[in-house]
Design an enzyme around this catalytic site. Sequence first.
Site, PDB file in Angstrom:
ATOM      1  N   LYS A 122       0.826  -1.214   0.000  1.00 25.18           N
ATOM      2  CA  LYS A 122       0.000   0.000   0.000  1.00 25.18           C
ATOM      3  C   LYS A 122       0.856   1.259   0.000  1.00 25.18           C
ATOM      4  O   LYS A 122       0.504   2.258  -0.620  1.00 25.18           O
ATOM      5  CB  LYS A 122      -0.944   0.017   1.207  1.00 25.18           C
ATOM      6  CG  LYS A 122      -2.106  -0.932   1.062  1.00 25.18           C
ATOM      7  CD  LYS A 122      -3.275  -0.538   1.938  1.00 25.18           C
ATOM      8  CE  LYS A 122      -4.473  -1.433   1.689  1.00 25.18           C
ATOM      9  NZ  LYS A 122      -5.546  -1.228   2.628  1.00 25.18           N
ATOM     10  N   LYS A 205      -8.131 -12.995  -8.621  1.00 21.54           N
ATOM     11  CA  LYS A 205      -9.305 -13.117  -7.752  1.00 21.54           C
ATOM     12  C   LYS A 205     -10.332 -12.026  -8.085  1.00 21.54           C
ATOM     13  O   LYS A 205      -9.962 -10.944  -8.561  1.00 21.54           O
ATOM     14  CB  LYS A 205      -8.906 -13.056  -6.274  1.00 21.54           C
ATOM     15  CG  LYS A 205      -8.444 -11.713  -5.777  1.00 21.54           C
ATOM     16  CD  LYS A 205      -8.404 -11.698  -4.249  1.00 21.54           C
ATOM     17  CE  LYS A 205      -8.320 -10.261  -3.750  1.00 21.54           C
ATOM     18  NZ  LYS A 205      -8.626 -10.113  -2.355  1.00 21.54           N
ATOM     19  N   LYS A 208     -12.855  -5.860  -5.761  1.00 21.15           N
ATOM     20  CA  LYS A 208     -13.522  -4.585  -6.067  1.00 21.15           C
ATOM     21  C   LYS A 208     -12.537  -3.557  -6.602  1.00 21.15           C
ATOM     22  O   LYS A 208     -12.937  -2.570  -7.200  1.00 21.15           O
ATOM     23  CB  LYS A 208     -14.293  -4.045  -4.857  1.00 21.15           C
ATOM     24  CG  LYS A 208     -13.466  -3.798  -3.637  1.00 21.15           C
ATOM     25  CD  LYS A 208     -14.366  -3.461  -2.477  1.00 21.15           C
ATOM     26  CE  LYS A 208     -13.737  -3.748  -1.138  1.00 21.15           C
ATOM     27  NZ  LYS A 208     -13.269  -5.090  -0.910  1.00 21.15           N
TER      28      LYS A 208
HETATM   29  P1  ATP Z   1      -9.660  -5.099  -2.533  1.00 27.08           P
HETATM   30  O1  ATP Z   1      -9.838  -5.407  -3.964  1.00 27.08           O
HETATM   31  O2  ATP Z   1      -9.930  -3.669  -2.200  1.00 27.08           O
HETATM   32  O3  ATP Z   1      -8.385  -5.646  -1.929  1.00 27.08           O
HETATM   33  P2  ATP Z   1     -11.369  -7.267  -2.010  1.00 27.08           P
HETATM   34  O4  ATP Z   1     -12.528  -7.153  -2.915  1.00 27.08           O
HETATM   35  O5  ATP Z   1     -10.277  -8.195  -2.403  1.00 27.08           O
HETATM   36  O6  ATP Z   1     -10.810  -5.840  -1.769  1.00 27.08           O
HETATM   37  P3  ATP Z   1     -11.329  -7.406   0.881  1.00 27.08           P
HETATM   38  O7  ATP Z   1     -12.094  -6.261   1.473  1.00 27.08           O
HETATM   39  O8  ATP Z   1      -9.838  -7.341   0.883  1.00 27.08           O
HETATM   40  O9  ATP Z   1     -11.897  -7.678  -0.596  1.00 27.08           O
HETATM   41  O10 ATP Z   1     -11.743  -8.758   1.575  1.00 27.08           O
HETATM   42  C1  ATP Z   1     -12.802  -8.948   2.497  1.00 27.08           C
HETATM   43  C2  ATP Z   1     -12.915 -10.445   2.732  1.00 27.08           C
HETATM   44  O11 ATP Z   1     -13.358 -11.124   1.535  1.00 27.08           O
HETATM   45  C3  ATP Z   1     -11.583 -11.122   3.130  1.00 27.08           C
HETATM   46  O12 ATP Z   1     -11.830 -12.081   4.129  1.00 27.08           O
HETATM   47  C4  ATP Z   1     -11.127 -11.785   1.848  1.00 27.08           C
HETATM   48  O13 ATP Z   1     -10.314 -12.915   2.081  1.00 27.08           O
HETATM   49  C5  ATP Z   1     -12.443 -12.180   1.184  1.00 27.08           C
HETATM   50  N1  ATP Z   1     -12.321 -12.187  -0.274  1.00 27.08           N
HETATM   51  C6  ATP Z   1     -12.034 -11.119  -1.044  1.00 27.08           C
HETATM   52  N2  ATP Z   1     -12.026 -11.443  -2.342  1.00 27.08           N
HETATM   53  C7  ATP Z   1     -12.300 -12.786  -2.412  1.00 27.08           C
HETATM   54  C8  ATP Z   1     -12.454 -13.726  -3.469  1.00 27.08           C
HETATM   55  N3  ATP Z   1     -12.332 -13.354  -4.725  1.00 27.08           N
HETATM   56  N4  ATP Z   1     -12.772 -15.000  -3.171  1.00 27.08           N
HETATM   57  C9  ATP Z   1     -12.940 -15.377  -1.886  1.00 27.08           C
HETATM   58  N5  ATP Z   1     -12.806 -14.550  -0.831  1.00 27.08           N
HETATM   59  C10 ATP Z   1     -12.507 -13.257  -1.066  1.00 27.08           C
END
Ligand code: ATP
Length: 342
Positions: A122, A205, A208
């Site tokens: 970050k 993955k 968002k």
């Molecule tokens: P960013 O893209 O901003 O990093 P994100 O969409 O990956 O965000 P987070 O807010 O980091 O999501 O994650 C919230 C929760 O959702 C965490 O426990 C993370 O492990 C889970 N998670 C996020 N993306 C996935 C995915 N594609 N599949 C399964 N679990 C997920």
Amino acid sequence: MTPFFNMSDSPRKTVLTCAQPTGNLHLGNYFGAVRNWTSYLDDHECFFGIVDQHAITTPYVPAELRQSVYRTLALYISCGLDPSRCHLFLQSQITGHTELAWILGCLCPLGQLERMTQFKEKSQREDVGFVGAGLLFYPVLMAADILLYNADVVPVGEDQKQHLELCRDLAIKFNATYSNTFRVPDVAIPKAGARIRSLQSPDKKMSKSDPNQSGCVYLLDPPEVIRKKIMSAVTDSSREIRASAEKPGITNLLNILSASTGQTVEALEAAHDGLAYGEFKAVVADAVIACLAPIQARFAEIGEDRSYLDNVLKEGSEVAQKRAYRLLSKVYRKAGFIERSR
Ligand code: ATP
Ligand code: LTN
């Protein structure tokens, strides 16, 4: 031997997890995280925190933060985190998180914070611009979130494993420096199968922050948007509906269908053998739309109901605050602070 101390009055084990108020959840967040949290509701005392103090470690707009907190809360409730069966609280409304973080910070080696993968990533991101000390201190505040409630289990994604290690180290260090106070929490990481991938780039993955948003299905996307995103999912040039490493797109769709329907991937492969990819995608779209319908319906009822949402926070915070004060006053005593007369 793991240092252990049970502060809870409750015979049930305590689960705690927190999430930043992003105001939007996608299928990966739901299947990989929030839905699993609901499995603890029956036999654990559950604390689910919305961590707005963590959300200010990178640039943000105050009015949007407030809005996102309400949306996130409403989404969690809509996803099944029933406030009558768990304590939903807002970090900034509880006295104790930042207070405990300060004490833990004084025990925390600076080098360990500087080595945190998330901090390195970050702080090097160009859009962050300015790197505040809060970004470095973030994992200490996260440790305080957990230790303040003497949590037994903390369900998090794989990406938070390093932060949880630090939390455990700080609990052990505090216990050794002062005396047994904190339970050293266990980490619960969902199985690799819970990873949902982008519909457009199934090697990544679903996220968002992915610039290609058509690969990401949000829980509040209208049915026609969900259908469009799934129908345009990237697949491969064969026509076999089978999960395998060479077929990441179809594998991802099978995983999504499995998570949406509760059926195994093997059963779904057999049931859809011979379907054209377009027909199979339509089945997946129908299943996802049906799976999200109750969440969307509940959100439509409560999403704008500020007084209901404020009341949920009030009730959750009351329980959380009681528990937090109990632990904090113990920590203050051990740290040599003189008890204040109220
Ligand atoms: P960013 O893209 O901003 O990093 P994100 O969409 O990956 O965000 P987070 O807010 O980091 O999501 O994650 C919230 C929760 O959702 C965490 O426990 C993370 O492990 C889970 N998670 C996020 N993306 C996935 C995915 N594609 N599949 C399964 N679990 C997920
Ligand atoms: N860092 C976590 C959010 C978080 C958290 C916590 C998770 C803050 N405090 C305490 C579990 C327990 C994240 O970004 N997902």
